[in-house]
Scaffold this motif. Structure first.
Motif, PDB file in Angstrom:
ATOM      1  N   HIS A 167       0.749  -1.424  -0.085  1.00 41.19           N
ATOM      2  CA  HIS A 167      -0.081   0.041   0.148  1.00 41.19           C
ATOM      3  C   HIS A 167       0.871   1.235   0.026  1.00 41.19           C
ATOM      4  O   HIS A 167       1.086   1.917   1.125  1.00 41.19           O
TER       5      HIS A 167
ATOM      6  N   HIS B 251      -8.862  -7.926  -1.437  1.00 46.14           N
ATOM      7  CA  HIS B 251      -8.800  -8.152   0.055  1.00 46.14           C
ATOM      8  C   HIS B 251      -9.823  -8.887   0.860  1.00 46.14           C
ATOM      9  O   HIS B 251     -11.127  -8.670   0.429  1.00 46.14           O
TER      10      HIS B 251
ATOM     11  N   LEU C 245      -0.125 -12.216   4.802  1.00 44.33           N
ATOM     12  CA  LEU C 245       0.857 -11.369   5.117  1.00 44.33           C
ATOM     13  C   LEU C 245       1.367 -11.796   6.699  1.00 44.33           C
ATOM     14  O   LEU C 245       0.732 -11.392   7.699  1.00 44.33           O
TER      15      LEU C 245
ATOM     16  N   CYS D 201      -3.457  -5.342   7.036  1.00 48.20           N
ATOM     17  CA  CYS D 201      -2.977  -3.960   6.207  1.00 48.20           C
ATOM     18  C   CYS D 201      -4.131  -3.058   6.354  1.00 48.20           C
ATOM     19  O   CYS D 201      -5.360  -3.261   6.784  1.00 48.20           O
ATOM     20  N   THR D 202      -3.960  -1.946   5.964  1.00 55.55           N
ATOM     21  CA  THR D 202      -5.008  -0.938   5.931  1.00 55.55           C
ATOM     22  C   THR D 202      -6.209  -1.346   5.077  1.00 55.55           C
ATOM     23  O   THR D 202      -7.326  -0.687   5.412  1.00 55.55           O
TER      24      THR D 202
ATOM     25  N   GLY E  95       2.504  -5.985   3.172  1.00 51.92           N
ATOM     26  CA  GLY E  95       1.318  -5.327   3.543  1.00 51.92           C
ATOM     27  C   GLY E  95       1.538  -3.752   4.073  1.00 51.92           C
ATOM     28  O   GLY E  95       2.105  -2.948   3.343  1.00 51.92           O
ATOM     29  N   ALA E  96       1.420  -3.562   5.333  1.00 53.18           N
ATOM     30  CA  ALA E  96       1.785  -2.123   5.961  1.00 53.18           C
ATOM     31  C   ALA E  96       3.144  -2.016   5.942  1.00 53.18           C
ATOM     32  O   ALA E  96       3.927  -2.440   6.428  1.00 53.18           O
TER      33      ALA E  96
ATOM     34  N   ASN F 131       0.322  -0.499  10.580  1.00 55.78           N
ATOM     35  CA  ASN F 131       1.589  -1.141  11.404  1.00 55.78           C
ATOM     36  C   ASN F 131       2.673  -0.137  11.459  1.00 55.78           C
ATOM     37  O   ASN F 131       3.114   0.160  10.322  1.00 55.78           O
TER      38      ASN F 131
ATOM     39  N   GLY G  26       6.123  -1.599  10.058  1.00 55.15           N
ATOM     40  CA  GLY G  26       6.147  -2.417   9.113  1.00 55.15           C
ATOM     41  C   GLY G  26       7.433  -1.963   8.441  1.00 55.15           C
ATOM     42  O   GLY G  26       7.916  -0.958   7.963  1.00 55.15           O
TER      43      GLY G  26
END
Length: 418
Positions: free
Chosen positions: A81, A214, A270, A275-276, A306-307, A313, A316
């Motif tokens: 992301h 997702h 992940l 994640c967001t 992911g984040a 996170n 991350g």
């Protein structure tokens, strides 16, 4: 131990910039392969031209000494992301101006590149007050990164069903025309998850785009229906992070895994957490999807980060080798299978050509100081990244101990700076 990294290797120039290396032939000398061989590798035209025993290839073009390094196919980042990356420390909502989104995307992609990911897939939200602005900024970053790293953009609409979804469908089609190469989204957040998936598949079929969705994957009936809907779709379907499957009874999860395998649906897990895209208000999942179970059923499983230092996170790292390390340390894969999840499986999920350290394959490579995959997943400090036959990133670490009798007697390991 000190560590430095440069996303664009070469001689330093003004404002912290680095000159791009020449695109001629390059020989990687004295590299160790995963099978234990020590070889020289000649690169040219973006591909591996020859692999021979150490010292056997005629010196031509530039040379890079890889003595002490393990040479591997480069990893890829299948779930990023980048537009929201690096925002954890901001006060208040992160800026969504095109300039800030492009800057964050570029910096995130370069951080991932420094870790070894020469290709990445970034999910970008569309719709709402910002419309397609974030996507436009990510596509601009993709153009600027050309030659350093490959970046694919996934268009992620929020709602696609009912009266509220009409605008989302229109934006999704516009996003593909603008340059998004993958269609994504989160059916879990739509009032009609099945209708959401149907719409995504319809638009993907119209444009010949892959699909990447997702989902927490905690509803076996929904996953079964999803698999039935997606079966045979080309150029491919991926879902993730599917951490909810780890909370299912094993017999139920096994049945779902078989259905996903039959439909040729890949799963992107992940290991470092949600994640967001799933909007779980900061809650974290303790374990990733059941990778061993999925692989045993024949599902292709890739691992992503992911984040990257965002609200989901704040620490991350965006490091594929960390994702592999976590899979191995959690007992979900051997070190070799864990690295495959971030390299071969990740590249296949992104629709990228296979990479082997053999003549004729793409020159997408990662050299990590160490002798075996388990060792580099544990202490992956020094790295050299090759994209399209050129060294595009280098991270050098130096480990030193103070002078002492113990140091000399035990010959403590050191990492030399290169």
């Amino acid at each position: 131990m000190s560590e430095s990294s440069s996303p664009q290797p070469g001689k330093p120039g003004g404002a912290g910039r680095y000159a791009r290396p020449d695109s001629g032939a390059l020989v990687l000398c004295g590299a160790r392969l995963a099978d234990g061989r020590t070889v020289d590798v000649r690169l040219g035209g973006g591909r591996i031209e020859a692999v021979g025993t150490a010292g056997s290839l005629a010196p031509q073009g530039a040379r890079v000494d890889l003595a002490g390094y393990l040479l591997l196919p480069a990893p890829a980042e299948p779930h990023a992301h980048c537009d929201t990356a690096l925002t954890a420390d901001e006060d208040g909502p992160a800026s969504d101006s095109p300039e800030d989104v492009q800057r964050r995307t570029t910096e995130a992609a370069l951080l991932q590149l420094g870790h070894g990911a020469t290709a990445s897939r970034s999910h970008v939200r569309i719709g709402g007050v910002r419309g397609l602005r974030a996507l436009e900024a990510v596509l601009q970053a993709r153009r600027a990164l050309r030659g350093l790293a490959d970046l694919a953009a996934v268009a992620v609409p929020r709602v696609l069903t009912g009266a509220a979804g009409a605008n989302g469908v229109a934006l999704l089609r516009d996003a593909v025309k603008m340059g998004a190469t993958v269609i994504g989204g989160c059916p879990d957040l739509d009032p009609d998850p099945a209708g959401y998936v149907e719409t995504v598949l319809e638009v993907a079929g119209e444009h010949g785009c892959p699909v990447d969705l997702h989902t927490d994957g905690d509803d076996p009936a929904r996953l079964a229906r999803f698999a039935a809907m997606c079966g045979g779709l080309r150029p491919g379907v991926a879902i993730g992070p599917c951490a909810g499957m780890a909370r299912m009874p094993r017999s139920v999860a096994s049945r779902v895994a078989e259905q996903l395998a039959a439909a040729d649906v890949a799963v992107v897990c992940l290991p470092q957490g949600d994640c967001t895209g799933l909007e779980r208000n900061g809650s974290r999942v303790s374990r990733p999807a059941p990778v061993r179970l999925l692989r045993a059923a024949g599902v292709r499983v890739a691992a992503g980060s992911g984040a990257l230092r965002d609200a989901a996170n704040p620490v991350g790292r965006g490091d594929p080798l960390e994702a592999a390390y976590l899979l191995a340390s959690l007992g979900e894969a051997t070190p070799e299978a864990a690295y495959e999840a971030v390299s071969a499986a990740a590249r296949a999920t992104l629709g990228l050509p296979e990479v082997r350290v053999e003549a004729g394959f793409p020159a997408e490579l990662l050299a990590v100081r160490g002798e075996r995959i388990a060792g580099v997943l544990s202490l992956a400090y020094s790295r050299i990244v090759v994209h399209r036959g050129r060294v595009v990133a280098r991270t050098s670490a130096v480990r030193e101990y103070c002078d002492s009798a113990v140091d000399v007697a035990l010959e403590l390991p050191r990492q030399s700076q290169r």
